[in-house]
Design a protein around this motif. Sequence first.
Motif, PDB file in Angstrom:
ATOM      1  N   GLU A  26      48.268  18.293  71.046  1.00  0.00           N
ATOM      2  CA  GLU A  26      47.793  17.208  71.410  1.00  0.00           C
ATOM      3  C   GLU A  26      46.688  17.767  72.388  1.00  0.00           C
ATOM      4  O   GLU A  26      45.668  17.145  72.772  1.00  0.00           O
ATOM      5  CB  GLU A  26      48.852  16.799  72.606  1.00  0.00           C
ATOM      6  CG  GLU A  26      49.892  15.877  71.919  1.00  0.00           C
ATOM      7  CD  GLU A  26      49.380  14.753  71.253  1.00  0.00           C
ATOM      8  OE1 GLU A  26      48.461  13.990  71.725  1.00  0.00           O
ATOM      9  OE2 GLU A  26      49.891  14.668  70.160  1.00  0.00           O
ATOM     10  N   LEU A  27      46.737  18.947  73.018  1.00  0.00           N
ATOM     11  CA  LEU A  27      45.615  19.430  74.096  1.00  0.00           C
ATOM     12  C   LEU A  27      44.297  19.753  73.652  1.00  0.00           C
ATOM     13  O   LEU A  27      43.357  19.952  74.210  1.00  0.00           O
ATOM     14  CB  LEU A  27      46.122  20.328  75.005  1.00  0.00           C
ATOM     15  CG  LEU A  27      47.433  20.031  75.820  1.00  0.00           C
ATOM     16  CD1 LEU A  27      47.966  21.301  76.768  1.00  0.00           C
ATOM     17  CD2 LEU A  27      47.136  18.824  76.575  1.00  0.00           C
ATOM     18  N   VAL A  66      57.699  22.452  81.677  1.00  0.00           N
ATOM     19  CA  VAL A  66      56.434  21.808  81.793  1.00  0.00           C
ATOM     20  C   VAL A  66      55.388  22.923  81.437  1.00  0.00           C
ATOM     21  O   VAL A  66      54.207  22.591  81.307  1.00  0.00           O
ATOM     22  CB  VAL A  66      56.155  21.143  83.224  1.00  0.00           C
ATOM     23  CG1 VAL A  66      57.154  19.992  83.111  1.00  0.00           C
ATOM     24  CG2 VAL A  66      56.154  22.111  84.263  1.00  0.00           C
ATOM     25  N   THR A 105      51.060  24.358  78.402  1.00  0.00           N
ATOM     26  CA  THR A 105      51.403  23.336  79.447  1.00  0.00           C
ATOM     27  C   THR A 105      51.688  21.996  78.586  1.00  0.00           C
ATOM     28  O   THR A 105      50.919  21.843  77.754  1.00  0.00           O
ATOM     29  CB  THR A 105      50.202  23.073  80.264  1.00  0.00           C
ATOM     30  OG1 THR A 105      49.893  24.301  81.025  1.00  0.00           O
ATOM     31  CG2 THR A 105      50.447  21.913  81.339  1.00  0.00           C
ATOM     32  N   HIS A 106      52.626  21.386  78.952  1.00  0.00           N
ATOM     33  CA  HIS A 106      52.770  19.993  78.540  1.00  0.00           C
ATOM     34  C   HIS A 106      51.870  19.053  78.851  1.00  0.00           C
ATOM     35  O   HIS A 106      51.364  19.215  79.896  1.00  0.00           O
ATOM     36  CB  HIS A 106      54.317  19.641  79.102  1.00  0.00           C
ATOM     37  CG  HIS A 106      54.918  18.295  78.511  1.00  0.00           C
ATOM     38  ND1 HIS A 106      54.508  17.097  78.502  1.00  0.00           N
ATOM     39  CD2 HIS A 106      56.254  18.277  77.615  1.00  0.00           C
ATOM     40  CE1 HIS A 106      54.917  16.200  77.725  1.00  0.00           C
ATOM     41  NE2 HIS A 106      56.028  16.993  77.510  1.00  0.00           N
ATOM     42  N   PRO A 107      51.636  18.366  77.732  1.00  0.00           N
ATOM     43  CA  PRO A 107      50.420  17.245  78.085  1.00  0.00           C
ATOM     44  C   PRO A 107      50.633  16.491  79.282  1.00  0.00           C
ATOM     45  O   PRO A 107      49.403  16.194  79.756  1.00  0.00           O
ATOM     46  CB  PRO A 107      50.297  16.548  76.653  1.00  0.00           C
ATOM     47  CG  PRO A 107      51.104  17.640  75.512  1.00  0.00           C
ATOM     48  CD  PRO A 107      52.105  18.210  76.444  1.00  0.00           C
ATOM     49  N   ASP A 108      51.519  16.024  79.406  1.00  0.00           N
ATOM     50  CA  ASP A 108      51.925  15.302  80.504  1.00  0.00           C
ATOM     51  C   ASP A 108      51.870  15.922  81.980  1.00  0.00           C
ATOM     52  O   ASP A 108      51.939  15.582  83.048  1.00  0.00           O
ATOM     53  CB  ASP A 108      53.350  14.522  80.609  1.00  0.00           C
ATOM     54  CG  ASP A 108      53.341  13.754  79.479  1.00  0.00           C
ATOM     55  OD1 ASP A 108      52.290  13.079  78.882  1.00  0.00           O
ATOM     56  OD2 ASP A 108      54.564  13.287  79.062  1.00  0.00           O
ATOM     57  N   PHE A 109      51.590  17.110  81.787  1.00  0.00           N
ATOM     58  CA  PHE A 109      51.631  18.000  83.027  1.00  0.00           C
ATOM     59  C   PHE A 109      50.199  18.828  83.188  1.00  0.00           C
ATOM     60  O   PHE A 109      50.181  19.730  84.163  1.00  0.00           O
ATOM     61  CB  PHE A 109      52.603  18.948  83.399  1.00  0.00           C
ATOM     62  CG  PHE A 109      54.129  18.230  83.420  1.00  0.00           C
ATOM     63  CD1 PHE A 109      54.528  17.698  84.955  1.00  0.00           C
ATOM     64  CD2 PHE A 109      54.953  17.640  82.672  1.00  0.00           C
ATOM     65  CE1 PHE A 109      55.481  17.015  85.190  1.00  0.00           C
ATOM     66  CE2 PHE A 109      55.956  16.925  82.701  1.00  0.00           C
ATOM     67  CZ  PHE A 109      56.553  16.733  84.045  1.00  0.00           C
ATOM     68  N   THR A 110      49.220  18.483  82.540  1.00  0.00           N
ATOM     69  CA  THR A 110      47.793  19.128  82.873  1.00  0.00           C
ATOM     70  C   THR A 110      47.441  18.735  84.171  1.00  0.00           C
ATOM     71  O   THR A 110      47.533  18.020  84.685  1.00  0.00           O
ATOM     72  CB  THR A 110      47.099  18.794  81.823  1.00  0.00           C
ATOM     73  OG1 THR A 110      46.732  17.569  81.702  1.00  0.00           O
ATOM     74  CG2 THR A 110      47.605  19.267  80.251  1.00  0.00           C
ATOM     75  N   ARG A 112      47.992  19.967  87.099  1.00  0.00           N
ATOM     76  CA  ARG A 112      49.030  19.904  88.169  1.00  0.00           C
ATOM     77  C   ARG A 112      49.503  21.159  88.710  1.00  0.00           C
ATOM     78  O   ARG A 112      50.497  21.174  89.433  1.00  0.00           O
ATOM     79  CB  ARG A 112      50.291  19.261  87.794  1.00  0.00           C
ATOM     80  CG  ARG A 112      49.937  17.848  87.589  1.00  0.00           C
ATOM     81  CD  ARG A 112      51.132  16.943  87.144  1.00  0.00           C
ATOM     82  NE  ARG A 112      51.114  15.670  86.561  1.00  0.00           N
ATOM     83  CZ  ARG A 112      51.932  14.727  86.333  1.00  0.00           C
ATOM     84  NH1 ARG A 112      53.148  15.085  86.789  1.00  0.00           N
ATOM     85  NH2 ARG A 112      51.678  13.579  85.924  1.00  0.00           N
TER      86      ARG A 112
END
Length: 179
Positions: A26-27, A66, A105-110, A112
């Motif tokens: 994803e990233l 995460v 890093t989990h894509p939902d937590f970039t 952060r």
Amino acid sequence: MALANRLAKAEDRPALMVLMELAISELQKGLLSPAEIEASHAIMGIDTQLIADGTYFIVEADGALVGCGGWSRRATLYGGDHSERRDAALLDPARNAARVRAMYTHPDFTRRGVGRLILDLSERAAAAEGFTRVELMATLSGAQLYRACGYGDEEPVIDHTPSGVAVPLVRMSKRIASA
């Protein structure tokens, strides 16, 4: 969001692999072609030597994984257990740079603080062992974070994967104060 961290354990391996696959897939969208992203799986992934060495961190938010990443006192600069060009030789802190390795890093937590936390933990641990420099091999998606954290570009690298697809990377380094 409060971030917690701990050292990874062997039993974390399945969850780490899921996170890594998701981050790789994803990233890098928008930076690499679909073929380059797919080929990236051949040169990235879990390195259980880091877990065994006690240099690999897990970052959690509310108990959920995460992010992960760490550092190494070994010669391998990047790659996972399945990579061909691994070198487990120990580095000399007086002559060599420690390696920052396998950051995901989990894509939902970039954006952060997950990556910054892992870098800070890794740099402090490497400094405590006498290293005054760290280096890493960055994906195009990670290079922006590393530059913001004081890493400088050393050289662009093209990794020619077993499938023949070329994946662009950037070798980067930073000076750190030894503890």
